[in-house]
Design an enzyme around this catalytic site. Structure first.
Site, PDB file in Angstrom:
ATOM      1  N   LYS A  59     -10.769  -3.512   7.129  1.00 51.50           N
ATOM      2  CA  LYS A  59      -9.484  -4.196   6.984  1.00 51.50           C
ATOM      3  C   LYS A  59      -9.610  -5.675   7.337  1.00 51.50           C
ATOM      4  O   LYS A  59      -9.035  -6.538   6.660  1.00 51.50           O
ATOM      5  CB  LYS A  59      -8.434  -3.523   7.863  1.00 51.50           C
ATOM      6  CG  LYS A  59      -8.062  -2.123   7.387  1.00 51.50           C
ATOM      7  CD  LYS A  59      -7.257  -1.349   8.420  1.00 51.50           C
ATOM      8  CE  LYS A  59      -6.966   0.065   7.954  1.00 51.50           C
ATOM      9  NZ  LYS A  59      -6.285   0.896   8.973  1.00 51.50           N
ATOM     10  N   GLN A  66      -4.004   1.418  14.975  1.00 55.46           N
ATOM     11  CA  GLN A  66      -4.958   2.288  14.290  1.00 55.46           C
ATOM     12  C   GLN A  66      -4.915   3.706  14.864  1.00 55.46           C
ATOM     13  O   GLN A  66      -4.985   3.918  16.070  1.00 55.46           O
ATOM     14  CB  GLN A  66      -6.375   1.719  14.420  1.00 55.46           C
ATOM     15  CG  GLN A  66      -7.451   2.510  13.697  1.00 55.46           C
ATOM     16  CD  GLN A  66      -7.288   2.458  12.184  1.00 55.46           C
ATOM     17  OE1 GLN A  66      -7.006   1.409  11.604  1.00 55.46           O
ATOM     18  NE2 GLN A  66      -7.450   3.602  11.544  1.00 55.46           N
ATOM     19  N   ASP A  83       1.921  -0.449   7.972  1.00 56.38           N
ATOM     20  CA  ASP A  83       1.409   0.888   7.664  1.00 56.38           C
ATOM     21  C   ASP A  83       2.489   1.755   7.034  1.00 56.38           C
ATOM     22  O   ASP A  83       2.202   2.820   6.488  1.00 56.38           O
ATOM     23  CB  ASP A  83       0.879   1.579   8.930  1.00 56.38           C
ATOM     24  CG  ASP A  83      -0.633   1.596   9.002  1.00 56.38           C
ATOM     25  OD1 ASP A  83      -1.281   1.290   7.983  1.00 56.38           O
ATOM     26  OD2 ASP A  83      -1.178   1.918  10.065  1.00 56.38           O
TER      27      ASP A  83
END
Length: 302
Positions: free
Chosen positions: A51, A95, A118
């Site tokens: 990412k 995460q 997200d």
């Protein structure tokens, strides 16, 4: 035909890079993404590195915030609140997975939905269900974008989704059953929506019979080679979200990656199919970039 997620993702990255370059020329700052990682899970470290690399390639400023696995839930919540209130941060992710002593739902629910790139907060999920402007989970957004770029209409089609996760199964079902005029900001204009969606899972009876009625099958079950050739009809569109390691002594690393679809035998019957790797995976990462740019551009509107 192969649905080449890698190539489409490269095209979208170039588009994002051009948008950010134009912004820079006007004296505007670049979008900024923060990535919070807890512990040293090897898979998570790899995902975060990918990412960060993707951000660098398009001009998104990325900040990695790392904590030891022993961090308390309250301390992590404090970090989430800090990021929520930091005007220099346009979006951030925590995460997953988190250590067992931290409740993931508690952490995700604390994220400001306007910065939730997200797309996992209850607020964004609820807005997606209602067809309101929202930030959609990256993998479903990537799938929808892939269908759009290949001009694969879902209007009136029977879509079978195998898997009911909050990250893929449920949100992609919601997206594809929406009316087309509820399209997400910045997404390709194609007839995406108005599908009849069936969600299947581990308790579904006669999965084969259901799949044989499908025009489009999206498999996100985490089960290697679950979808076999006898379960699909000719001309079906197959989207394979799965990525599984299976032992292979002949492979350089002792294993190889396969999807949830028996690609070798299903591909000859499919009109379109995604490979693993190189299909949905690259689209997920580029969708995170799209979500970050969306949060930067539209945070005052959602």
């Amino acid at each position: 035909m192969i649905l080449d997620g890698k190539q489409i993702a490269q095209t979208i990255r170039a588009e994002i890079r051009e948008q950010i370059s134009t912004m820079s020329a006007k004296g505007l700052r670049a979008p900024k993404l923060a990535i919070v990682i807890v512990g040293n899970n090897p898979a998570s470290e790899t995902y975060v590195a990918n990412k960060m690399k993707a951000c660098a390639e398009v001009g998104v400023e990325a900040l990695k915030i790392a904590y030891d696995a022993g961090i308390s839930e309250n301390t992590l919540l404090s970090e989430v609140h800090r990021l929520n209130n930091d005007p220099s941060i346009d979006g951030f992710i925590v995460q997953l997975p988190l250590p067992d002593h931290i409740n993931e739902s508690t952490i995700l629910s604390a994220i400001d939905y306007r910065k939730d790139v997200d797309g996992l907060t209850p607020a964004n999920v609820g807005r997606t269900v209602q067809g309101l402007p929202s930030i959609v989970s990256a993998t479903p957004r990537g799938i929808r974008e892939l269908l759009a770029r290949y001009q694969i209409s879902t209007e009136g089609k029977h879509v079978v989704v195998i898997g009911r996760s909050n990250i893929v199964g449920k949100p992609i079902a919601m997206l594809l059953m929406q009316r087309p005029y509820l399209s997400l900001p910045g997404m390709s204009a194609a007839s995406l929506g108005d599908a009849t969606v069936t969600i299947c899972h581990s308790k579904t009876r006669d999965l084969k019979a259901i799949c044989l009625t499908a025009d489009i099958i999206i498999v996100a079950a985490g089960c290697p080679n679950l979808l076999t050739a006898d379960m699909v009809r000719d001309g079906v569109v197959v989207i394979d979200v799965g990525i599984n390691r299976i032992d292979d002594p002949a492979a350089p690393r002792g294993y190889r990656l396969v999807g949830d679809v028996d690609f070798e035998h299903v591909a000859p019957k499919a009109s379109y199919i995604t490979p693993v790797p190189g299909g949905v995976g690259p689209m997920t990462i580029v969708s995170l970039l799209q979500n970050t740019l969306q949060a930067y551009n539209l945070k005052s509107d959602i």
